[in-house]
Design a protein around this motif. Structure first.
Motif, PDB file in Angstrom:
ATOM      1  N   GLY A  70     -26.345  19.351  62.272  1.00  0.00           N
ATOM      2  CA  GLY A  70     -25.707  20.174  63.288  1.00  0.00           C
ATOM      3  C   GLY A  70     -24.787  19.368  64.181  1.00  0.00           C
ATOM      4  N   SER A 116     -17.642  16.984  64.899  1.00  0.00           N
ATOM      5  CA  SER A 116     -18.578  17.764  65.716  1.00  0.00           C
ATOM      6  C   SER A 116     -17.847  18.545  66.796  1.00  0.00           C
ATOM      7  CB  SER A 116     -19.612  16.837  66.348  1.00  0.00           C
ATOM      8  OG  SER A 116     -20.340  16.143  65.358  1.00  0.00           O
ATOM      9  N   GLN A 208     -25.821  24.706  66.205  1.00  0.00           N
ATOM     10  CA  GLN A 208     -26.812  24.691  65.152  1.00  0.00           C
ATOM     11  C   GLN A 208     -26.194  24.174  63.848  1.00  0.00           C
ATOM     12  OE1 GLN A 208     -28.038  28.698  64.465  1.00  0.00           O
ATOM     13  NE2 GLN A 208     -26.003  29.425  63.979  1.00  0.00           N
ATOM     14  N   PRO A 209     -27.030  23.708  62.899  1.00  0.00           N
ATOM     15  CA  PRO A 209     -26.505  23.309  61.600  1.00  0.00           C
ATOM     16  C   PRO A 209     -25.837  24.480  60.905  1.00  0.00           C
ATOM     17  CG  PRO A 209     -28.741  22.493  61.905  1.00  0.00           C
ATOM     18  CD  PRO A 209     -28.461  23.439  63.048  1.00  0.00           C
ATOM     19  N   SER A 210     -24.921  24.169  60.008  1.00  0.00           N
ATOM     20  CA  SER A 210     -24.219  25.220  59.280  1.00  0.00           C
ATOM     21  C   SER A 210     -25.195  25.955  58.379  1.00  0.00           C
ATOM     22  CB  SER A 210     -23.090  24.627  58.437  1.00  0.00           C
ATOM     23  OG  SER A 210     -22.163  23.964  59.268  1.00  0.00           O
TER      24      SER A 210
END
Length: 220
Positions: A70, A116, A208-210
């Protein structure tokens, strides 16, 4: 001010701080190599040009890491890794140690921060509740402005350091200053993302992570 708008402002502050740190090192890079370490102009120019290419390679290799961990974790980690590289570059006494600082932690950290922040700005501006305009294009325009402001600050700071430290070269001090800026960014960002209760509801959504797509069920 909505939470998304607040997070966008934090992303812009990150962009400003990291732009200042990155371009400060950029401006003193060749001078530090030639005047402090005694490297020839041609070799210093080659090392400078290779730096950008290495950062792009890291961007390709670390993309899956950002997907898994993330942008929030990778942004903070990128600031810390960049700080290590800039500090290492500032205290390097040989061409080999300076090159190791540039091509290992500094390039990798810069790639993590860039990816990021791009993802975070896009997600923070994807909603329609933003008082700043509510569009991704507007968010990236503001990020560009923050980048330019960070670049604009480099010149006066470098000039001031040169005047204050004269007749000593200011390049090591400026590299360490850039490292300190990244450390402060990581600490402030960590406190904001993890310790401010009002951000808790929205930060995981933006950073959040993809999501990964589940495989489609086989049809008979």
């Amino acid at each position: 001010m909505t939470e998304n708008s607040s997070l966008l402002r934090v992303c812009l502050l990150f962009r400003f701080a990291e732009s200042f740190a990155y371009f400060t090192v950029n401006n003193i890079f060749a001078l530090h190599l030639t005047e402090s370490l005694g490297i020839g102009d041609a070799r210093a120019g080659a090392l400078f040009g290779l730096r950008g290419a290495v950062s792009h390679v890291y961007g390709t290799l670390l993309g899956p890491v950002v997907d898994v961990l993330g942008p929030r974790r990778c942004l903070l980690a990128g600031c810390v890794v960049s700080a290590v590289g800039r500090g290492w570059f500032g205290v390097a006494n040989t061409a080999a140690t300076a090159a190791a600082a540039v091509y290992l932690p500094m390039a990798g950290g810069h790639a993590l921060v860039g990816m990021s922040l791009s993802i975070s700005v896009k997600r923070a501006t994807s909603g329609s509740d933003l008082s700043t305009g509510g569009s991704t294009a507007w968010g990236f325009g503001l990020a560009y402005c923050a980048t330019v402001l960070g670049i604009a600050l480099c010149g006066p700071v470098i000039d001031a350091a040169t005047a204050l430290l004269h007749p000593l070269p200011p390049y090591r001090h400026l590299a360490l200053l850039s490292a300190g800026v990244s450390v402060v960014s990581a600490l402030a960002g960590g406190l904001y993302f993890y310790a401010v209760p009002s951000v808790g509801a929205i930060a995981p959504m933006v950073f959040q992570p993809s999501p990964r797509q589940s495989p489609s069920p086989m049809r008979p």
